[in-house]
Write a protein that holds these residues in place. Sequence first.
Motif, short mmCIF file in Angstrom:
data_model
loop_
_atom_site.label_atom_id
_atom_site.label_comp_id
_atom_site.label_asym_id
_atom_site.label_seq_id
_atom_site.Cartn_x
_atom_site.Cartn_y
_atom_site.Cartn_z
N ASP A 50 0.77 -1.03 0.03
CA ASP A 50 -0.06 0.16 0.08
C ASP A 50 0.90 1.17 0.18
N LYS A 51 2.06 1.21 0.82
CA LYS A 51 2.78 2.36 0.41
C LYS A 51 4.17 1.93 0.93
N TYR A 52 5.04 2.83 0.75
CA TYR A 52 6.63 2.66 1.28
C TYR A 52 6.87 3.61 2.34
N VAL A 53 7.52 3.05 3.39
CA VAL A 53 7.64 3.91 4.41
C VAL A 53 9.27 3.77 4.87
N VAL A 54 9.95 4.76 5.51
CA VAL A 54 11.24 4.74 5.90
C VAL A 54 11.05 4.64 7.50
N PRO A 55 11.58 3.59 7.92
CA PRO A 55 11.46 3.32 9.60
C PRO A 55 12.16 4.44 10.19
N THR A 56 11.75 4.93 11.39
CA THR A 56 12.12 5.85 12.10
C THR A 56 13.18 5.44 13.24
N GLY A 57 13.25 4.15 13.14
CA GLY A 57 14.08 3.61 14.42
C GLY A 57 13.46 3.00 15.41
N GLY A 58 14.25 2.56 16.51
CA GLY A 58 13.36 1.77 17.77
C GLY A 58 13.21 0.71 17.41
N GLY A 59 13.55 -0.33 16.43
CA GLY A 59 14.07 -1.54 16.31
C GLY A 59 12.63 -2.17 15.74
N ALA A 60 11.56 -1.72 16.00
CA ALA A 60 10.33 -2.27 15.17
C ALA A 60 9.95 -1.45 13.80
N LEU A 61 9.24 -2.29 13.15
CA LEU A 61 9.12 -1.54 11.79
C LEU A 61 7.39 -0.91 12.00
#
Length: 313
Positions: free
Chosen positions: A234-245
């Motif tokens: 549905d969309k491409y995202v850039v993870p912001t960190g913290g370990g989890a997606l």
Amino acid sequence: MNRNLLTQKGLTLIEMMIALVLGLLVVAVVGTLYTQSKRSYNQDEQMARMQENARYALREISRDLSMIGFFGGNGRPASDSSLVAASAKCGIEPLATLDNQVLQIWLASDAGIPSCLTTPATGSHILMVAYTSGAKATSYGTGSIYVPVTNAGVGNFLAYGGTAPTAPLEYWEYLLRVYYVTVENNVPVLKRAVLTNDGTNPLVQNDTGGTVAEGVEDIVVEFGMDTDGDCVVDKYVVPTGGGALPAGRPLMARIFLLMRGDATDGTFNMAGASIDYKLGSTTKTYSDQVRRRVYSATAYLRNMEIQCYVPSS
């Protein structure tokens, strides 16, 4: 007296000066051509080295990403609480988290990044992937982690303690890899930490040989997420960190590598202008005289997509 001696003449001063100037011009032209050819050769060699290193690094990361979620059989193994403490020597507790998480990502600024990593580069992604090897194990290491597999499915994680499996039981080695960027001897490099053992217990540490590729200055990973459960990105995202997606199921991944040359080029960006490099939706800006280029690849997370079509029990 011989008249020929009286009529013979040498070069005049003007003629000598003209010949000298012409000779100097020839030397200057040849020297300029050589210098330009040498500079062009060095630039081509530098770009070829960047491309070769980028291709190798992207191939390694893409291969690992395409394997996440594979555990040698139907289903997914469960944690064994007795192994968690032994496997947490890098600040990673894979056996505690990977029941539902085969992929984690951090930024170097995150508080919970794996402690065994050597000074990760600020702002760069730290990528962890986990799966089992593509074939059953035929030799075993004490302290290495395996997933027991039978026709009925997979069992819980276990650490090999010296007893080989008996058919139809098989052991599939559990693999965990962490990719990150750091700097060694003023050269940015892509490194990889792996799950191994210390002869008795599981241990996460930098891979033998350490460096995957030189010249990797930054890595950014974007994930194609299925957010509504229809097995379509549905969309491409850039993870912001913290370990989890972010919420959803990752089905694809785009890997971007920012490669840089190994030396300053005095003929490049002589005005010191700011140059933007696009790593997907992320922009990195530099104004120095180092040549850079962005390389990318797309990985299909096929095991995550297959699981998307498997009815939940």
